[in-house]
Scaffold this motif. Structure first.
Motif, short mmCIF file in Angstrom:
data_model
loop_
_atom_site.label_atom_id
_atom_site.label_comp_id
_atom_site.label_asym_id
_atom_site.label_seq_id
_atom_site.Cartn_x
_atom_site.Cartn_y
_atom_site.Cartn_z
N ARG A 194 3.63 6.48 -8.52
CA ARG A 194 3.67 7.89 -8.90
C ARG A 194 4.89 8.21 -9.76
N LYS B 93 -5.20 1.14 -8.34
CA LYS B 93 -5.43 1.60 -6.97
C LYS B 93 -6.85 1.28 -6.51
N TYR C 24 -7.56 -1.11 -3.24
CA TYR C 24 -8.20 -0.63 -2.02
C TYR C 24 -9.61 -1.19 -1.83
N SER D 57 1.32 3.91 -3.15
CA SER D 57 1.36 5.33 -2.83
C SER D 57 2.59 6.05 -3.37
N PHE D 58 3.72 5.34 -3.51
CA PHE D 58 4.94 6.02 -3.95
C PHE D 58 5.41 5.56 -5.33
N ARG E 160 -2.76 4.08 -13.40
CA ARG E 160 -2.62 4.05 -11.95
C ARG E 160 -3.96 3.89 -11.23
N THR F 202 0.82 -1.21 0.00
CA THR F 202 0.00 0.00 0.00
C THR F 202 0.85 1.26 0.00
N VAL F 203 1.83 1.33 0.90
CA VAL F 203 2.61 2.56 1.02
C VAL F 203 3.67 2.66 -0.07
#
Length: 636
Positions: free
Chosen positions: A89, A257, A261, A85-86, A253, A80-81
């Motif tokens: 990107r 995602k 989630y 999330s990173f 993306r 997740t992180v």
């Protein structure tokens, strides 16, 4: 390599590069379930039972809650992180994965050997673990038969081999006919494992105390070496996390995602918690705890569904290997191979025969050699943990150079990821002697092939540039020697950026004639996945009826020279497309006699790869009846 000239992103894209309009987001998320999440989605089949096999003694409350806490927080931090999330990107025009990240950091614009080494070895490691994924997934699903009917145990391995051979055998046909079912089937799978998890949780709801990271940290620091080594088993829950990043270019993306989630992450949490709750309730830990969640009457249907899900997961791994191979070829790190487009609907639906059959041999060999998913789990994870470590290293550089973060900010975030990845890698090192050497050896072999191919290609290019003749000097020679000019157009693909292509010089030397119209073409593969059609081709006139063109392609595209010639007409090129002859060189690599070339063993390996690579005329889609090959020896 099949295809059209300009495979470009669809107009309906967002900042990630290839996402459809908002209305298509749920459909893309559903499709992503079948392509992106197969590996990580089937990990509950073998992860928690492997963890229980590593822990010492009978699992008490502290062990169960501690290991579950480690699983939950690993899913959160790593997937997740770090990735969702990173890493996602940091995209290269919408494309992700360690090769795309390596290219994004400018390795073609400047010499960055360390970044190249990290990126290439990380990609090679994915091949290594990719050979294990189909084997461990299918075996773990079929091992449910041992619990349903122990008499079927002798048939688990033969059945797994038969399924894997059939899976690889149908790759050349493509998955277009059944590919649209992958998403719905995986949706059923995730809903099923979530419900199974809930059925276990209701028996012992206190299992959710494991959400508190103190339980995980307490287990880690209170069980000595075993508390650390268990991380190698815990890591199995995120072995498919790299696929989220690598497959970003297929969907964009936001769909990935959304699927993570809304469906995948909650389903995984519920299932792992359900397995742990069942252990707390006192269920036997022999066999596979995953299948103990299922009521007996539904066990056979669950085994069938699990087998289908693992086949889909294996398909995703194979497709990912094909896509990564194409990227490596386009970036100049692997020999040209025959790449077949299996569907007109998706650019990622391709088939690379050499990769397919080599993967099949290794995967079937691992299945027969290890025979049980427990044994394969001992070999699984070390390669992908090292890949994740390398991805974190490249992310630090990307944070500094692309996002413009300060050294302290980038160091804090990437440093945290590096600490986590290093812990998992070190824990996985214990698997080296138990089979972990297999993916590492495979990765070293793949990396060696990439490195030797690139060195040899650069050596050939350097030798070609040693004897270049300026165009005015060459044309003056043509006039002075009264070399006849014959009707028609001669096209010369070349590696050179200037002067007269060596193939043209050889042509005049051997045939003592030259066409009236000359078109010299250099094809460059850039460090971006896609090139806009308006930036595809530039043409300049270097002499009367003599044009030099430069074509640019992204590493996800397929060069097609005849279509480039048609496009050149709009740029002022007066060539007759109906009267074109292509002159291509076929170099025979030989060792240099002055001792300044490549080491003899590298030259021999490169020469073998060069002889077996797809010829440039096939790679560029040149019409066979319009191609003239001119051979010469090149000493490297």
């Amino acid at each position: 390599m099949d295809g059209t000239l300009s495979e470009t992103p669809t107009p309906d894209t967002d900042e990630a590069g290839r996402q459809g309009p908002q209305g298509k987001l749920p459909i893309l998320a559903l499709t992503a379930l079948g392509i992106v999440f197969g590996d990580i989605g089937t990990s509950p089949l073998y992860t928690y039972k492997t963890i229980l096999g590593v822990t010492e003694g009978s699992p008490n409350g502290g062990v169960v809650l501690g290991t579950l806490s480690l699983v939950l927080w690993t899913l959160f931090i790593v997937t997740t992180v770090k990735y969702v999330s990173f890493a996602m990107r940091v995209d290269n025009d919408g494309e992700g994965g360690i090769l795309a990240l390596m290219a994004l950091l400018g390795v073609k614009r400047q010499q960055r050997p360390t970044i190249v080494a990290v990126g290439l070895f990380g990609a090679a490691l994915i091949y290594g673990d990719g050979a294990i994924t189909p084997s461990i997934s299918v075996l773990s699903a079929l091992e449910g038969l041992n619990m349903a009917t122990p008499a079927l145990q002798p048939y688990v391995v033969p059945a797994a081999v038969a399924i894997l051979v059939a899976l690889f055998a149908i790759q050349s046909r493509g998955t277009q006919a059944i590919g649209h079912l992958f998403g719905p089937v995986m949706l059923v799978w995730f809903v099923t494992i979530a419900l199974l998890g809930v059925s276990g949780i209701v028996k012992h709801p206190s299992v959710f105390a494991a959400v508190n990271p103190v339980y995980g940290l307490s287990y880690l620091f209170s069980h000595g070496a075993n508390g650390f080594w268990v991380l190698g088993a815990v890591f199995l829950c995120v072995t498919g996390a790299e696929a989220l990043y690598a497959d970003m270019g297929h969907f964009g993306r936001r769909p990935i995602k959304l699927a993570w989630y809304a469906i995948v992450f909650p389903s995984l949490i519920l299932n792992y918690a359900g397995q742990a709750a069942l252990v707390l309730e006192g269920a036997p830990t022999e066999g596979n705890i995953f299948f103990r969640l299922c009521p007996d009457p539904l066990l056979i249907p669950l085994i069938v569904l699990a087998t289908i899900a693992t086949i889909i997961a294996s398909q995703s791994i194979i497709t990912g290997a094909f896509s990564m191979t194409r990227q490596a070829i386009q970036l100049g790190w692997l020999p040209r191979m025959t790449i077949k487009q299996t569907s007109s609907e998706g650019y990622g639906q391709i088939y690379v025969g050499v990769v397919n059959w080599l993967l099949m041999i290794v995967t079937v060999g691992l299945t027969i050699g290890f025979r049980k998913s427990d044994n394969l789990a001992s070999a699984y994870g070390i390669a992908v943990s090292l890949t994740m470590l390398m991805t974190s290293t490249l992310l630090f550089i990307a944070m500094r150079e692309i996002w413009g973060w300060s050294r302290w900010a980038a160091g804090a975030v990437a440093g945290f990821f590096l600490i986590v990845d290093s812990a998992f890698f070190l824990a996985n090192l214990t698997k080296i002697g138990e089979g972990g050497y297999v993916p590492v050896i495979l990765a070293i072999c793949v990396y060696g092939i990439m490195w030797i191919w690139h060195r040899g290609s650069e050596a050939v290019a350097a030798r070609m540039h040693e004897a270049l003749i300026p165009v005015p000097e060459f044309m003056a020679h043509i006039e002075a020697k009264k070399i006849p000019r014959v009707p028609g157009t001669a096209v010369f693909p070349t590696r050179t950026e200037r002067d007269t292509p060596p193939v043209m010089v050889w042509h005049v030397k051997h045939n003592r004639a030259l066409h009236e119209h000359l078109f010299v073409l250099r094809v460059d593969v850039l460090s971006v996945p896609w090139v806009s059609p308006r930036d595809r081709l530039t043409v300049q006139t270097v002499a009367p009826n003599y044009w030099r063109a430069a074509a640019r392609f992204g590493f996800m595209e397929r060069p097609h020279i005849p279509e480039l010639l048609a496009a050149s007409k709009s740029l002022g090129c007066t060539i007759d497309l109906d009267d074109v002859t292509y002159y291509v060189g076929r170099e025979t690599v030989v060792p240099r006699e002055d001792g300044k070339g490549l080491p003899a063993w590298q030259e021999r390996i490169f020469a073998v790869m060069e002889r077996n690579a797809v010829h440039v005329s096939d790679f560029f889609h040149l019409p066979p009846d319009q191609v003239v090959e001119i051979g010469r020896q090149v000493a490297i």
